[in-house]
Design a protein around this motif. Sequence first.
Motif, PDB file in Angstrom:
ATOM      1  N   GLY A 196       4.617  -4.091  -0.172  1.00 17.41           N
ATOM      2  CA  GLY A 196       4.498  -3.101  -1.230  1.00 17.41           C
ATOM      3  C   GLY A 196       5.832  -2.835  -1.922  1.00 17.41           C
ATOM      4  O   GLY A 196       5.918  -2.848  -3.155  1.00 17.41           O
ATOM      5  N   SER A 197       6.866  -2.631  -1.141  1.00 21.30           N
ATOM      6  CA  SER A 197       8.185  -2.390  -1.725  1.00 21.30           C
ATOM      7  C   SER A 197       8.605  -3.563  -2.596  1.00 21.30           C
ATOM      8  O   SER A 197       9.078  -3.384  -3.719  1.00 21.30           O
ATOM      9  N   TYR A 198       8.393  -4.756  -2.080  1.00 21.12           N
ATOM     10  CA  TYR A 198       8.768  -5.962  -2.825  1.00 21.12           C
ATOM     11  C   TYR A 198       8.041  -6.026  -4.166  1.00 21.12           C
ATOM     12  O   TYR A 198       8.626  -6.391  -5.183  1.00 21.12           O
ATOM     13  N   LEU A 199       6.768  -5.640  -4.171  1.00 16.49           N
ATOM     14  CA  LEU A 199       5.943  -5.771  -5.375  1.00 16.49           C
ATOM     15  C   LEU A 199       5.910  -4.499  -6.214  1.00 16.49           C
ATOM     16  O   LEU A 199       5.210  -4.432  -7.225  1.00 16.49           O
ATOM     17  N   GLY A 200       6.653  -3.485  -5.795  1.00 21.03           N
ATOM     18  CA  GLY A 200       6.661  -2.240  -6.549  1.00 21.03           C
ATOM     19  C   GLY A 200       5.376  -1.454  -6.411  1.00 21.03           C
ATOM     20  O   GLY A 200       4.936  -0.801  -7.353  1.00 21.03           O
ATOM     21  N   LEU A 201       4.756  -1.503  -5.226  1.00 21.09           N
ATOM     22  CA  LEU A 201       3.497  -0.809  -4.988  1.00 21.09           C
ATOM     23  C   LEU A 201       3.574  -0.084  -3.644  1.00 21.09           C
ATOM     24  O   LEU A 201       4.469  -0.310  -2.856  1.00 21.09           O
ATOM     25  N   ARG A 202       2.597   0.785  -3.386  1.00 25.07           N
ATOM     26  CA  ARG A 202       2.514   1.459  -2.104  1.00 25.07           C
ATOM     27  C   ARG A 202       1.697   0.623  -1.132  1.00 25.07           C
ATOM     28  O   ARG A 202       0.863  -0.190  -1.543  1.00 25.07           O
ATOM     29  N   LEU A 203       1.905   0.869   0.146  1.00 23.70           N
ATOM     30  CA  LEU A 203       1.220   0.050   1.141  1.00 23.70           C
ATOM     31  C   LEU A 203      -0.293   0.157   1.040  1.00 23.70           C
ATOM     32  O   LEU A 203      -1.012  -0.833   1.263  1.00 23.70           O
ATOM     33  N   GLU A 204      -0.795   1.341   0.686  1.00 27.34           N
ATOM     34  CA  GLU A 204      -2.251   1.484   0.558  1.00 27.34           C
ATOM     35  C   GLU A 204      -2.797   0.595  -0.551  1.00 27.34           C
ATOM     36  O   GLU A 204      -3.905   0.045  -0.438  1.00 27.34           O
TER      37      GLU A 204
END
Lengths: 246, 246
Positions: A196-204
Amino acid sequence: MLEAHSPPPILKTACSNCSVVELCLPLGLTGAEVERLDTLIVQRYKVKKGAALYRTGDPLRSLYAVRIGSFKTSVVSVDGREQVTGFHIPGEMLGLDAISIDQHACTAYALEDSEVCPIHFAQLEKLAQSLPSLQHNLNKLLSREIVRDHSMLMLMGNMNSDERLAAFLLNLSQRLSSRGYSSKEFVLKMRREEIGSYLGLRLETICRGIAHLRDQGLVEITARDVRIHNMDGLKQMVSGCNRQSH
Amino acid sequence: MLEAHSPPPILKTACSNCSVVELCLPLGLTGAEVERLDTLIVQRYKVKKGAALYRTGDPLRSLYAVRIGSFKTSVVSVDGREQVTGFHIPGEMLGLDAISIDQHACTAYALEDSEVCPIHFAQLEKLAQSLPSLQHNLNKLLSREIVRDHSMLMLMGNMNSDERLAAFLLNLSQRLSSRGYSSKEFVLKMRREEIGSYLGLRLETICRGIAHLRDQGLVEITARDVRIHNMDGLKQMVSGCNRQSH
DNA sequence: CGCACTGTTGATGTGCATCAAACAGCGTGG
DNA sequence: CCACGCTGTTTGATGCACATCAACAGTGCG
């Protein structure tokens, strides 16, 4: 700073008998040239899962070629938020961002028990003076990282969550495949939160994206085991490359 | 591909009498070394506003140092969406991403009538063999671009729209200031839409961000003229660096 | 003057963040 | 052996930041 386990009986630490030599710095060098490069790599490091190979601010001593295992690199903002800037598998180089100011600009964590070849940078620059093809390889390596980052910026700026996830899986699949691993079945060494961090998103959002790709019959991901069922479908998804909806 | 206006009476085309030499490739070289570098730059190019200096896919012939004016670089996805990957002002180098596969990986457009110093890359690599400090500068230049891209990834992954805009203005201010221009008053050479693409936002969001910063008394932006009123306030805004809200 | 381009501001919708809760795997220790 | 806590993953409910759509103002140019 780094786990200096001296592996007691040292494996012959040479590029010439390394399994990833054709992806790494010595690419295209003659046998004699590779032997000269070998002299720079005095001893491999082992890095335990979760340990840092180097940290932001550490002085640049060596670049590191991943030999076994995998790493994530990340930067942290003043207020403590982490941004994963890359995942690195065997044959890939770590530490290139440190050349700019002779200090590492990110921290590199081992995602599993791993092994790297440290390449003393000052010596590498010196050797490269007399080996034009080595210098050329280093230039290319640096430039390739720039191109990779630009495609990440494209992803962050223009792709929705499912497309980002598809692009991530495809990219990993291709890199693994070029190293002789299966392109259709592999294991994610990182957590959902790190993806998520890598893709600019949250884990959910990563979890939901996985569910969406599953529902479309493109991939099956149970825990960290990936099985790609429809490679072309994934590719089509990325080439859609739309913002937010559609 | 590029606007090959031969400026009829050629200005003495030399790094030694260039106003941005201390920011560019020759940084730290001796006088004699700079003279050898000069021999690579046979003739400056002028690039008209809106014209492309090079395009994606063009073979790498030269790197380009911006001498006068400004450029944007952008990549385009298969479905035609543009991602601006950078803005470049005098003293900055263009074309570094082309080294990886000997082809330009982005297109560079002049944002105003501009002038560049082409540096023949094959000759540069050759010269760098005998000038270690030149090679070192090139390595640093490449590495610095990687660091810059990583901070852009941090911005895209972790900052909300107002913070991104503040970070953009601060960054531009610093770079202009290091070139002797005012850090508090300058002109944006790019459109709102291009700023938006660069920051992963829509042009309307840029406008609203500008209004927010204005309402907080931090900056005043009329059309393309920027006046920064509270530099520290801007910095504080960026260091907040929160995701979405707060 | 009219047209194209750029920038501003308002109204509305939506994709993803956030909050919340439950579940699975796994090592530890009783 | 199971109970337990801890970490990581999954899924649902809700809200918000920004995209989208739309209308209009300012500017430059043929």
